[in-house]
Design a protein around this motif. Sequence first.
Motif, PDB file in Angstrom:
ATOM      1  N   ALA A  94       2.674  19.260  54.346  1.00  0.00           N
ATOM      2  CA  ALA A  94       2.526  18.461  55.529  1.00  0.00           C
ATOM      3  C   ALA A  94       2.919  17.189  55.660  1.00  0.00           C
ATOM      4  O   ALA A  94       3.189  16.591  56.468  1.00  0.00           O
ATOM      5  CB  ALA A  94       1.007  18.915  55.848  1.00  0.00           C
ATOM      6  N   ILE A  95       2.881  16.578  54.333  1.00  0.00           N
ATOM      7  CA  ILE A  95       3.059  15.107  54.235  1.00  0.00           C
ATOM      8  C   ILE A  95       4.708  14.848  54.417  1.00  0.00           C
ATOM      9  O   ILE A  95       4.938  13.986  55.221  1.00  0.00           O
ATOM     10  CB  ILE A  95       2.827  14.511  52.758  1.00  0.00           C
ATOM     11  CG1 ILE A  95       1.265  14.714  52.640  1.00  0.00           C
ATOM     12  CG2 ILE A  95       3.447  13.133  52.726  1.00  0.00           C
ATOM     13  CD1 ILE A  95       1.110  14.367  51.209  1.00  0.00           C
ATOM     14  N   ASN A  96       5.615  15.822  53.984  1.00  0.00           N
ATOM     15  CA  ASN A  96       6.975  15.818  54.288  1.00  0.00           C
ATOM     16  C   ASN A  96       7.309  15.935  55.757  1.00  0.00           C
ATOM     17  O   ASN A  96       8.125  15.307  56.360  1.00  0.00           O
ATOM     18  CB  ASN A  96       7.551  17.034  53.528  1.00  0.00           C
ATOM     19  CG  ASN A  96       8.213  16.402  52.135  1.00  0.00           C
ATOM     20  OD1 ASN A  96       8.730  15.262  52.008  1.00  0.00           O
ATOM     21  ND2 ASN A  96       8.195  17.072  51.114  1.00  0.00           N
ATOM     22  N   GLY A  97       6.430  16.885  56.345  1.00  0.00           N
ATOM     23  CA  GLY A  97       6.579  16.912  57.853  1.00  0.00           C
ATOM     24  C   GLY A  97       6.380  15.937  58.531  1.00  0.00           C
ATOM     25  O   GLY A  97       7.061  15.513  59.415  1.00  0.00           O
ATOM     26  N   ARG A  98       5.105  15.044  58.298  1.00  0.00           N
ATOM     27  CA  ARG A  98       4.800  14.138  58.834  1.00  0.00           C
ATOM     28  C   ARG A  98       5.893  12.952  58.727  1.00  0.00           C
ATOM     29  O   ARG A  98       6.299  12.175  59.702  1.00  0.00           O
ATOM     30  CB  ARG A  98       3.683  13.565  58.515  1.00  0.00           C
ATOM     31  CG  ARG A  98       2.752  12.595  59.463  1.00  0.00           C
ATOM     32  CD  ARG A  98       2.628  13.096  60.756  1.00  0.00           C
ATOM     33  NE  ARG A  98       2.308  12.095  61.852  1.00  0.00           N
ATOM     34  CZ  ARG A  98       3.029  11.024  62.444  1.00  0.00           C
ATOM     35  NH1 ARG A  98       4.254  10.945  62.307  1.00  0.00           N
ATOM     36  NH2 ARG A  98       2.433  10.398  63.272  1.00  0.00           N
ATOM     37  N   LEU A  99       6.624  12.819  57.561  1.00  0.00           N
ATOM     38  CA  LEU A  99       7.418  11.697  57.368  1.00  0.00           C
ATOM     39  C   LEU A  99       8.667  12.047  58.198  1.00  0.00           C
ATOM     40  O   LEU A  99       9.370  11.460  58.602  1.00  0.00           O
ATOM     41  CB  LEU A  99       7.980  12.020  55.995  1.00  0.00           C
ATOM     42  CG  LEU A  99       7.119  11.123  55.003  1.00  0.00           C
ATOM     43  CD1 LEU A  99       7.422  11.500  53.277  1.00  0.00           C
ATOM     44  CD2 LEU A  99       6.961   9.815  55.100  1.00  0.00           C
ATOM     45  N   VAL A 100       9.034  13.225  58.218  1.00  0.00           N
ATOM     46  CA  VAL A 100      10.334  13.786  59.028  1.00  0.00           C
ATOM     47  C   VAL A 100       9.897  13.362  60.632  1.00  0.00           C
ATOM     48  O   VAL A 100      10.965  12.691  61.148  1.00  0.00           O
ATOM     49  CB  VAL A 100      10.769  15.254  58.976  1.00  0.00           C
ATOM     50  CG1 VAL A 100      11.661  15.519  60.114  1.00  0.00           C
ATOM     51  CG2 VAL A 100      11.210  15.429  57.784  1.00  0.00           C
ATOM     52  N   LYS A 101       8.588  13.817  61.026  1.00  0.00           N
ATOM     53  CA  LYS A 101       8.458  13.276  62.283  1.00  0.00           C
ATOM     54  C   LYS A 101       8.466  11.658  62.929  1.00  0.00           C
ATOM     55  O   LYS A 101       9.104  11.295  63.770  1.00  0.00           O
ATOM     56  CB  LYS A 101       7.040  13.817  62.603  1.00  0.00           C
ATOM     57  CG  LYS A 101       6.555  13.483  64.173  1.00  0.00           C
ATOM     58  CD  LYS A 101       5.274  14.042  64.520  1.00  0.00           C
ATOM     59  CE  LYS A 101       4.894  13.777  65.997  1.00  0.00           C
ATOM     60  NZ  LYS A 101       3.417  14.441  66.001  1.00  0.00           N
ATOM     61  N   ALA A 102       7.795  10.863  61.610  1.00  0.00           N
ATOM     62  CA  ALA A 102       7.900   9.513  61.746  1.00  0.00           C
ATOM     63  C   ALA A 102       9.424   8.822  61.694  1.00  0.00           C
ATOM     64  O   ALA A 102       9.690   8.032  62.626  1.00  0.00           O
ATOM     65  CB  ALA A 102       7.055   8.898  60.421  1.00  0.00           C
ATOM     66  N   ARG A 103       9.996   9.765  60.992  1.00  0.00           N
ATOM     67  CA  ARG A 103      11.636   9.179  60.842  1.00  0.00           C
ATOM     68  C   ARG A 103      12.305   9.379  62.316  1.00  0.00           C
ATOM     69  O   ARG A 103      13.017   8.802  63.070  1.00  0.00           O
ATOM     70  CB  ARG A 103      12.417   9.980  59.919  1.00  0.00           C
ATOM     71  CG  ARG A 103      13.735   9.630  59.680  1.00  0.00           C
ATOM     72  CD  ARG A 103      14.347  10.160  58.467  1.00  0.00           C
ATOM     73  NE  ARG A 103      13.732  10.206  57.167  1.00  0.00           N
ATOM     74  CZ  ARG A 103      13.017  11.279  56.605  1.00  0.00           C
ATOM     75  NH1 ARG A 103      13.630  12.620  56.849  1.00  0.00           N
ATOM     76  NH2 ARG A 103      12.458  11.041  55.587  1.00  0.00           N
ATOM     77  N   ASP A 104      11.986  10.564  62.928  1.00  0.00           N
ATOM     78  CA  ASP A 104      12.616  10.890  64.309  1.00  0.00           C
ATOM     79  C   ASP A 104      12.024   9.949  65.187  1.00  0.00           C
ATOM     80  O   ASP A 104      12.702   9.202  66.314  1.00  0.00           O
ATOM     81  CB  ASP A 104      12.025  12.258  64.535  1.00  0.00           C
ATOM     82  CG  ASP A 104      12.841  13.260  63.776  1.00  0.00           C
ATOM     83  OD1 ASP A 104      13.700  12.748  63.352  1.00  0.00           O
ATOM     84  OD2 ASP A 104      12.401  14.426  63.785  1.00  0.00           O
ATOM     85  N   GLU A 105      10.669   9.667  64.966  1.00  0.00           N
ATOM     86  CA  GLU A 105       9.951   8.585  66.175  1.00  0.00           C
ATOM     87  C   GLU A 105      10.737   7.236  66.082  1.00  0.00           C
ATOM     88  O   GLU A 105      10.654   6.692  66.959  1.00  0.00           O
ATOM     89  CB  GLU A 105       8.719   8.620  65.899  1.00  0.00           C
ATOM     90  CG  GLU A 105       8.006  10.017  66.667  1.00  0.00           C
ATOM     91  CD  GLU A 105       6.537  10.177  66.210  1.00  0.00           C
ATOM     92  OE1 GLU A 105       6.146   9.384  65.375  1.00  0.00           O
ATOM     93  OE2 GLU A 105       5.892  10.944  66.700  1.00  0.00           O
ATOM     94  N   GLY A 106      10.828   6.678  64.631  1.00  0.00           N
ATOM     95  CA  GLY A 106      10.986   5.276  64.471  1.00  0.00           C
ATOM     96  C   GLY A 106      12.247   4.987  63.765  1.00  0.00           C
ATOM     97  O   GLY A 106      12.592   3.980  63.319  1.00  0.00           O
ATOM     98  N   GLY A 107      13.151   5.905  63.704  1.00  0.00           N
ATOM     99  CA  GLY A 107      14.368   5.806  63.075  1.00  0.00           C
ATOM    100  C   GLY A 107      14.594   6.144  61.542  1.00  0.00           C
ATOM    101  O   GLY A 107      13.413   6.757  61.145  1.00  0.00           O
ATOM    102  N   ALA A 108      15.603   5.952  60.802  1.00  0.00           N
ATOM    103  CA  ALA A 108      15.839   6.683  59.565  1.00  0.00           C
ATOM    104  C   ALA A 108      15.224   5.685  58.457  1.00  0.00           C
ATOM    105  O   ALA A 108      15.736   4.802  57.627  1.00  0.00           O
ATOM    106  CB  ALA A 108      17.381   6.756  59.366  1.00  0.00           C
TER     107      ALA A 108
END
Length: 305
Positions: free
Chosen positions: A12-26
């Motif tokens: 779940a942590i990795n999934g949230r990191l991916v979502k944050a990357r999509d929302e705020g950049g790489a």
Amino acid sequence: MIIDLPDTSTRAINGRLVKARDEGGAVALGRVLTLIIDLGGHDPEESIEAANDASREHPCRIIVLADQPGHRAASLDAQIRLGGDAGASEVIVLRSAGALRSHSDTLVIPLLLPDAPIVVWWPYDVPDDPGAHPLGAMAQRRITDSVNTTAPSKALRHLAEVYSEGDSDLAWTRTTLWRGLIAATLDQAPFEPVERALVSGESKHPSVDLMAAWLAEALDCPVDVERIPGAPAITQVRLDRKAGPIILDRPDGKTAALIQPGQPEHRIALPIRQLRECLSEELRRLDPDEVYGEVLRTGLAKVQS
């Protein structure tokens, strides 16, 4: 930005990191290493602040392992810090309880940056064997801080017994400026051998022991240690030669006087190094510190405890 993930999993942590990357950049681009901070039951904020400051020179992913106070059942709470709350890094704070506490390596493996070096830092408690520790075994560099142990000199000598390439200690890093000044001074005429040396400083500070061990190893001469309760770490280094002594004296922990035969006294800014400075220095090199290894294994035995 701070994202809290109570009662979660590494997936779940990795999934949230991916979502944050999509929302705020790489978010992960440009990270040069993974820094794992193993805190046990200690408060994480001072260590996170130092790591965030160091990350401005070494962009990294910071994974913080801390215990959940008062919890017994196996559980994992996480917090992700990005942007202004994470310096030039991304911080993942993992608070584990119960059986998860003894499986720190399995918690961090899914969160490691791919193909990036790993550095493990123990800011407080020194492991029995950093190189054999589950986290240390996967790391290129292992950083301890014997200053924060209950018996620093004893901790240093234990680290000497279990030393493996890649180990380092921030007590050694705190001596860098002293070693540089001493080496530069001995590089000048009259080039006489040092007959005896003296290191003065706080009675329990391990940097005093390591400074004395470095002199004993580098100069191959007797080295005495003067232990002063309450002093600001290292206060003086004295090198006795036929032409007269070289004295580097820092009684106030801020400014040092360099006294040499036949020369005027020089005043040098030599403040006690901050934690973030020492951590930044350690992260500059990922290869083994061979000098530290020699001093720890050979030089320390030449200095009385």
